[in-house]
Every structure is written in C-alpha cells, then in structure tokens.
Design an enzyme around this catalytic site. Structure first.
Site, PDB file in Angstrom:
ATOM      1  N   TYR A   1       0.750  -1.257  -0.076  1.00  7.01           N
ATOM      2  CA  TYR A   1       0.047  -0.047  -0.081  1.00  7.01           C
ATOM      3  C   TYR A   1       0.908   1.173  -0.112  1.00  7.01           C
ATOM      4  CZ  TYR A   1      -3.434   3.442   1.853  1.00  7.01           C
ATOM      5  OH  TYR A   1      -4.213   4.581   1.645  1.00  7.01           O
TER       6      TYR A   1
ATOM      7  N   LYS B   1       1.128   4.504  -2.866  1.00  5.31           N
ATOM      8  CA  LYS B   1       0.867   5.889  -2.540  1.00  5.31           C
ATOM      9  C   LYS B   1       1.836   6.682  -2.973  1.00  5.31           C
ATOM     10  CE  LYS B   1      -3.195   5.441  -1.452  1.00  5.31           C
ATOM     11  NZ  LYS B   1      -4.396   5.970  -2.084  1.00  5.31           N
TER      12      LYS B   1
END
Length: 244
Positions: free
Chosen positions: A150, A154
């Site tokens: 994750y 980002k």
C-alpha cells in the site's frame, strides 16, 4: 461559502469515508457531484443523504468500461468537468515474506492503475481552471510495518502528481495530492482495527484520529480557486504524523 458554485465534480470512492465527506462538502459549497463506487446499496444511501445535486454511478476504477460509463454520464448531464477527486483505493496488511501476488495486484490495480485511468479518462472533459486531486497517504513518505505494498502504491501517486503537473503545463489544469493521516473511516477500521487506529491516532502530535470532514475541508480548498497557484504539490492532513 460558495467557492464551488456551478462547478461539476467527480469523487471516486464517494459512497463512504473521506469520499462521502468530500462530496458532501463540495455540494455545500455549490458543486454538482457525481460519486462513483462498487456497491449500489452504499451509493443509494449516499445519494439519499447528499440530495438533488448528487448523482451515483456504480463501477470499479479497475474496469475501463465502468470509467467510460462514469464520464459519459458526466458529459451527458453536465457537459464539462471542473473537479476530479481520484480517491478510490484499497490496501491489506502483510509483512515482507507474507505478501501474495493477489494482494499486490489488488492494491496496485486499484490505487495506481485505477488512479491513472480515472484521471486520463476524465481529462478530456476538463478545462482551464480545473483541479485534479489525488488521494495519497502518510505511508507514502514513511516506513510502515506490514503495509509496504500500500505504501509503495501511494508513493507512486505522489510521483503521478509531480509528473502530471508538467504534462498539464499550459492547460490551466492543476493536480495535487491530498494525503490523510489516521482517519476514522470504514476502510481504515477494516484494515487495522479499532485498537490499531486508536494507537496510530494517539501517536500523532494532535493525539487523535481525524474526522473525514476535516480532510474534506482541505479537499474543498484544493478544488477551489483559493489554491489557484498550487500544482504538483502534496498537502498532509495527518495531525502532524509524518511531519515531525
């Protein structure tokens, strides 16, 4: 305030959490908002709360046909698009050594591929003065245990904004990243749990989690002409978590 009067906005992941709070704030400031998400029941509940200046389109940012339907709906009813909040995303907890190919594909398809094609497909409807907002995260600039996939997705979002600001030079369209910290949303609670979120919130200088409305207020700033000389940037709404 009516900083967004007569503007048209799209909010992906708009049926709950930060997306819903932002759609609500945009409408309060005068915008007409299309929300996009995968669950029809959640979309229906959201539109019922948002009122007559909201429309819902069901679909996934990972499906090109669904994105086409979204922007066809915007073009048919409104003609042009002023604000595009690419907010949909997902993530799973898994430490190095436990990460699966399925988890990687799910996260990068939604967060990276989904953001790319949401923006690329919406761009033809946008005009000078338009604002593109990408949802980043404090994890994009911090090491975070069990959250590397994750976090990497980002970090990619952050570079999208830097690069696209150059690609959009001369168009009058701005692109910036809005990076929340620990925020009390359904997705965050699902991923790390109540105890985990409270612990992260307590670790911020402000000593708490954010309410989604606090992040939505900054999204409204980035959507409005108040941020007219900002592009390629990143704004953290994180209680200081990634700042000190």
């Amino acid at each position: 305030m009516n900083r967004l009067e007569n503007k048209t906005a799209v909010v992906t992941g708009g049926a709950s959490g930060i997306g819903f709070a932002t759609a609500k704030r945009f409408i309060e400031e005068g915008a007409f908002v299309f929300i996009f998400g995968r669950r029809q029941d959640a979309l229906d509940r959201a539109v019922a709360k948002l009122g007559p200046k909201a429309r819902a389109v069901r679909g996934s940012v990972t499906e090109m046909g669904d994105l086409d339907r979204l922007f066809d709906a915007v073009k048919s009813e409104r003609g042009t698009l002023d604000i595009l909040f690419a907010n949909a995303g997902t993530g799973d907890l898994a430490a190095l050594g436990e990460i699966t190919a399925e988890e990687y594909d799910r996260t990068f398809d939604s967060n990276v591929k989904g953001t790319l094609f949401t923006v690329q497909k919406g761009l033809p409807l946008m005009r000078a003065g338009g604002s593109i907002i990408l949802t980043g995260s404090t994890t994009g600039v911090m090491g975070t245990p069990k959250f590397s996939v994750y976090s990497a997705s980002k970090a990619a979002i952050r570079n999208f904004a830097r690069s696209w600001a150059l690609d959009l030079g001369g168009t009058g369209i701005r692109v910036n990243v809005l990076s929340p910290g620990p925020t009390r949303t359904e997705l965050a609670l699902e991923v790390v749990g109540e105890e985990g979120m409270n612990a992260i919130g307590a670790s911020t200088p402000l000593g708490r989690m954010a309410d989604p409305a606090e992040t939505a207020a900054v999204a409204a700033f980035l959507a409005s002409d108040d941020s007219s000389f900002m592009t390629g940037g990143e704004v953290f709404v994180d209680g200081g978590l990634a700042q000190v």
